[in-house]
Motif scaffolding. Structure first.
Motif, PDB file in Angstrom:
ATOM      1  N   PRO A  29       0.803  -1.226   0.000  1.00 48.08           N
ATOM      2  CA  PRO A  29       0.000   0.000   0.000  1.00 48.08           C
ATOM      3  C   PRO A  29       0.835   1.276   0.000  1.00 48.08           C
ATOM      4  O   PRO A  29       0.509   2.240  -0.685  1.00 48.08           O
ATOM      5  CB  PRO A  29      -0.843  -0.119   1.276  1.00 48.08           C
ATOM      6  CG  PRO A  29      -0.112  -1.090   2.140  1.00 48.08           C
ATOM      7  CD  PRO A  29       0.558  -2.039   1.210  1.00 48.08           C
ATOM      8  N   TYR A  49      -6.878   4.317  -2.018  1.00 48.17           N
ATOM      9  CA  TYR A  49      -6.535   3.231  -1.096  1.00 48.17           C
ATOM     10  C   TYR A  49      -7.756   2.387  -0.736  1.00 48.17           C
ATOM     11  O   TYR A  49      -7.729   1.161  -0.816  1.00 48.17           O
ATOM     12  CB  TYR A  49      -5.896   3.788   0.172  1.00 48.17           C
ATOM     13  CG  TYR A  49      -5.655   2.721   1.223  1.00 48.17           C
ATOM     14  CD1 TYR A  49      -4.686   1.741   1.031  1.00 48.17           C
ATOM     15  CD2 TYR A  49      -6.423   2.668   2.383  1.00 48.17           C
ATOM     16  CE1 TYR A  49      -4.483   0.743   1.976  1.00 48.17           C
ATOM     17  CE2 TYR A  49      -6.233   1.675   3.331  1.00 48.17           C
ATOM     18  CZ  TYR A  49      -5.259   0.719   3.120  1.00 48.17           C
ATOM     19  OH  TYR A  49      -5.065  -0.273   4.045  1.00 48.17           O
ATOM     20  N   THR A  50      -8.837   3.052  -0.341  1.00 47.64           N
ATOM     21  CA  THR A  50     -10.002   2.297   0.137  1.00 47.64           C
ATOM     22  C   THR A  50     -10.825   1.689  -1.002  1.00 47.64           C
ATOM     23  O   THR A  50     -11.364   0.597  -0.858  1.00 47.64           O
ATOM     24  CB  THR A  50     -10.920   3.180   0.997  1.00 47.64           C
ATOM     25  OG1 THR A  50     -11.349   4.318   0.223  1.00 47.64           O
ATOM     26  CG2 THR A  50     -10.201   3.657   2.245  1.00 47.64           C
ATOM     27  N   GLN A  51     -10.913   2.399  -2.145  1.00 49.91           N
ATOM     28  CA  GLN A  51     -11.797   1.951  -3.219  1.00 49.91           C
ATOM     29  C   GLN A  51     -11.095   1.174  -4.327  1.00 49.91           C
ATOM     30  O   GLN A  51     -11.745   0.439  -5.062  1.00 49.91           O
ATOM     31  CB  GLN A  51     -12.535   3.148  -3.834  1.00 49.91           C
ATOM     32  CG  GLN A  51     -13.276   4.019  -2.826  1.00 49.91           C
ATOM     33  CD  GLN A  51     -14.217   3.204  -1.959  1.00 49.91           C
ATOM     34  OE1 GLN A  51     -14.081   3.152  -0.753  1.00 49.91           O
ATOM     35  NE2 GLN A  51     -15.180   2.545  -2.590  1.00 49.91           N
ATOM     36  N   PHE A  53      -7.254  -0.020  -4.035  1.00 55.67           N
ATOM     37  CA  PHE A  53      -6.312  -0.981  -3.442  1.00 55.67           C
ATOM     38  C   PHE A  53      -7.052  -2.080  -2.679  1.00 55.67           C
ATOM     39  O   PHE A  53      -6.845  -3.271  -2.914  1.00 55.67           O
ATOM     40  CB  PHE A  53      -5.330  -0.265  -2.514  1.00 55.67           C
ATOM     41  CG  PHE A  53      -4.313  -1.178  -1.894  1.00 55.67           C
ATOM     42  CD1 PHE A  53      -3.085  -1.391  -2.509  1.00 55.67           C
ATOM     43  CD2 PHE A  53      -4.571  -1.841  -0.695  1.00 55.67           C
ATOM     44  CE1 PHE A  53      -2.150  -2.248  -1.946  1.00 55.67           C
ATOM     45  CE2 PHE A  53      -3.643  -2.694  -0.129  1.00 55.67           C
ATOM     46  CZ  PHE A  53      -2.427  -2.899  -0.754  1.00 55.67           C
ATOM     47  N   MET A  54      -7.918  -1.669  -1.756  1.00 61.98           N
ATOM     48  CA  MET A  54      -8.602  -2.658  -0.921  1.00 61.98           C
ATOM     49  C   MET A  54      -9.599  -3.497  -1.716  1.00 61.98           C
ATOM     50  O   MET A  54      -9.824  -4.669  -1.407  1.00 61.98           O
ATOM     51  CB  MET A  54      -9.302  -1.981   0.248  1.00 61.98           C
ATOM     52  CG  MET A  54      -8.354  -1.453   1.316  1.00 61.98           C
ATOM     53  SD  MET A  54      -7.210  -2.716   1.949  1.00 61.98           S
ATOM     54  CE  MET A  54      -8.349  -3.932   2.609  1.00 61.98           C
ATOM     55  N   LYS A  55     -10.194  -2.906  -2.733  1.00 58.45           N
ATOM     56  CA  LYS A  55     -11.105  -3.681  -3.580  1.00 58.45           C
ATOM     57  C   LYS A  55     -10.343  -4.778  -4.319  1.00 58.45           C
ATOM     58  O   LYS A  55     -10.809  -5.915  -4.433  1.00 58.45           O
ATOM     59  CB  LYS A  55     -11.808  -2.760  -4.571  1.00 58.45           C
ATOM     60  CG  LYS A  55     -12.861  -3.458  -5.413  1.00 58.45           C
ATOM     61  CD  LYS A  55     -13.570  -2.481  -6.331  1.00 58.45           C
ATOM     62  CE  LYS A  55     -14.607  -3.196  -7.190  1.00 58.45           C
ATOM     63  NZ  LYS A  55     -15.312  -2.247  -8.104  1.00 58.45           N
ATOM     64  N   LEU A  57      -7.418  -6.104  -3.359  1.00 63.64           N
ATOM     65  CA  LEU A  57      -6.999  -7.071  -2.333  1.00 63.64           C
ATOM     66  C   LEU A  57      -8.163  -7.981  -1.944  1.00 63.64           C
ATOM     67  O   LEU A  57      -8.032  -9.213  -1.915  1.00 63.64           O
ATOM     68  CB  LEU A  57      -6.456  -6.323  -1.124  1.00 63.64           C
ATOM     69  CG  LEU A  57      -5.905  -7.131   0.053  1.00 63.64           C
ATOM     70  CD1 LEU A  57      -4.872  -6.312   0.817  1.00 63.64           C
ATOM     71  CD2 LEU A  57      -7.003  -7.572   1.027  1.00 63.64           C
ATOM     72  N   GLY A  58      -9.298  -7.361  -1.654  1.00 61.97           N
ATOM     73  CA  GLY A  58     -10.455  -8.140  -1.209  1.00 61.97           C
ATOM     74  C   GLY A  58     -10.977  -9.079  -2.271  1.00 61.97           C
ATOM     75  O   GLY A  58     -11.372 -10.219  -1.969  1.00 61.97           O
ATOM     76  N   SER A 323      -2.082  -8.438  -1.254  1.00 62.48           N
ATOM     77  CA  SER A 323      -1.557  -7.076  -1.164  1.00 62.48           C
ATOM     78  C   SER A 323      -0.875  -6.677  -2.469  1.00 62.48           C
ATOM     79  O   SER A 323      -0.985  -5.528  -2.920  1.00 62.48           O
ATOM     80  CB  SER A 323      -0.569  -6.964   0.000  1.00 62.48           C
ATOM     81  OG  SER A 323      -1.219  -7.156   1.229  1.00 62.48           O
ATOM     82  N   GLY A 326      -3.620  -5.822  -4.859  1.00 60.41           N
ATOM     83  CA  GLY A 326      -4.101  -4.475  -4.585  1.00 60.41           C
ATOM     84  C   GLY A 326      -3.152  -3.427  -5.143  1.00 60.41           C
ATOM     85  O   GLY A 326      -3.580  -2.414  -5.727  1.00 60.41           O
TER      86      GLY A 326
END
Length: 462
Positions: A29, A49-51, A53-55, A57-58, A323, A326
């Motif tokens: 990240p 990061y939230t929308q 990277f994390m999407k 990764l998730g 990671s 992401g």
């Protein structure tokens, strides 16, 4: 151009710092955000990061966590039941003094083709290999090369049906199963095996001529009691089940079922072809794990503890790889990536197989991870390669197999985590053994990849 520079600096730091032992979970990240800063999008950093990277990764965890989880549990059960040691000891007893290196390679190959991780294989096979090599006066420095050949090459990426994550990642992108392009995969696998064995036997013969011997090494090998290890048939049965059930459910059972419900909003309107391959591996591993427990229930010190440790052992590998995915998701939205994308597609405008092979190799080399590099490449370019395959009439199975084999080339550079762990298990250094690892796990697989691409281009997928 500044955005492109930021991407290159970010990738360079990812490779260097990962090699220095820093956690990829933390690096990914931060280095993705570094590339964002260079691209002039600092104001959107938190949203990216939230929308993004994390999407990314998730999404990876959602798609592949069951395979990481069950693979880790399966490997731990094979280890704690003594089945892994039993298979290794049986092969070495049969091939032994005449084909010492081959016996180690095949022991590792059978275990990894059945779904056992490199780390379990390394710990199970190394003590046996060390004793055998010492007895026959074969240099200890050749052990990592032999284990790498059996565990990190043809059974990881080439042979059809392998439950390795490197063979599963392309499935949802190309709507294939783990048996994609079986003949080409087998040809590629045989090239890796034969080429790798030629090199290892050549090195062993040179050592004999030079009078090198095993070497003066301080061994720290725990003497284990093998008297309670399962019979060879008992040990092999779970591996046979993994392969057989995976094939049956991929080719017959699930395709024959009514899966029209998947086309509803409840299940995301997903085509059955996108999930059947994963379902088949999941069922095969669940049944095989149950079989190990049933066949060896009295051999386990604590089945609950083995299951728990196996489950916990899956978390770090999947989040390391997720990671990196992401990270790739962020890189893919930056302006500089357009330049990279156009460059890759221009490498061979008439043959997307070559572009796919180069991109995945490069990303696997940078990340030091076959699964991480391929995941980044396919998450950023998978849709493009699928469209190009349709445009040029290339069978998706061929795209799958080339992607899988490509992930097992430059991934095994010195900073690769599996390489570092393998050398640590064997108590050796890069200076001692990396040359052999490079030949069998980098050079020969890339040569096999070239042959597969050439045959696939000339004759199509088979």
């Amino acid at each position: 151009m500044i955005s492109l520079l930021g991407i290159l600096i970010s990738l360079g730091l990812l490779m260097y710092l990962a090699y220095r032992g820093h956690s990829v979970i933390l690096l990914a990240p931060f280095l993705a955000m570094l590339a964002v800063v260079f691209s002039g999008e600092s104001a959107q950093m938190l949203a990216i990061y939230t929308q993004i990277f994390m999407k990314g990764l998730g999404g990876y965890v959602v798609n592949f966590f069951p395979l990481f989880l069950l693979g880790a549990v399966f490997g731990k059960l094979m280890d704690d039941s003594g089945s892994a040691r039993s298979i290794a000891a049986f092969l070495i007893s049969k091939l032994g003094t005449k084909q010492a290196i081959l016996s180690i390679v095949l022991a590792c190959a059978i275990l990894t083709y059945g779904g056992v991780s490199l780390f379990v294989v390394g710990f199970a096979v190394y003590p046996i290999a060390a004793a055998l090599f010492r007895e026959l006066n074969i240099p200890k420095r050749l052990i990592p090369g032999a284990i790498a050949l059996g565990a990190l090459t043809f059974t990881m990426t080439a042979l059809p049906g392998t439950p390795a994550i490197q063979n599963a990642i392309p499935m949802p992108f190309f709507k294939t199963d783990s048996f994609a392009a079986p003949v080409l995969g087998t040809i590629g696998g045989l090239i890796m095996l034969v080429g790798g064995m030629w090199w290892m036997n050549r090195q062993a013969k040179k050592a004999v001529v030079a009078g090198e011997g095993y070497g003066n090494h301080k061994e720290n090998i725990e003497v284990m009691d093998h008297s309670n290890d399962p019979s060879i048939m008992n040990a092999l049965l779970p591996i046979i089940l993994v392969i057989a059930l995976n094939f049956a459910f991929s080719k017959w059972v699930f395709p024959a079922m009514d899966t029209s419900y998947l086309a509803t909003e409840k299940f995301g309107n997903v085509p059955a072809s996108k999930v059947i391959g994963t379902w088949a591996i999941v069922v095969a591993l669940v049944v095989s794990c149950a079989a190990i427990v049933a066949l060896n229930v009295k051999r386990f010190k604590d089945v609950k503890e083995s299951l728990s440790k196996g489950a916990l052992g899956s978390l770090l590998p999947i989040f390391n790889t997720a990671s990196e995915v992401g990270y790739g998701s962020v890189i893919a939205i930056l302006a500089g990536f357009v330049i990279i994308k156009e460059f890759l597609l221009g490498l061979s405008p008439g043959n997307p197989l070559i572009s796919e092979a180069i991109f995945i190799n490069v990303m696997a080399g940078i990340t030091g991870s076959a699964s991480g590099g391929m995941s980044i490449a396919l998450n950023t370019m998978g849709e493009t390669y699928t469209q190009l395959a349709q445009q040029f009439g290339i069978n998706p199975e061929l795209m799958h197999r080339v992607a899988s084999i490509s992930s097992g080339g430059l991934d095994a550079l010195p900073h690769n985590g599996a390489v570092i762990s393998l050398l640590a298990i064997c108590g050796l250094t890069h200076r001692d053994s990396y040359k052999d690892i490079f030949v069998v796990a980098v050079a020969v697989p890339i040569a096999a990849l070239a042959v597969v691409i050439a045959l696939g281009t000339m004759f199509g997928s088979f």
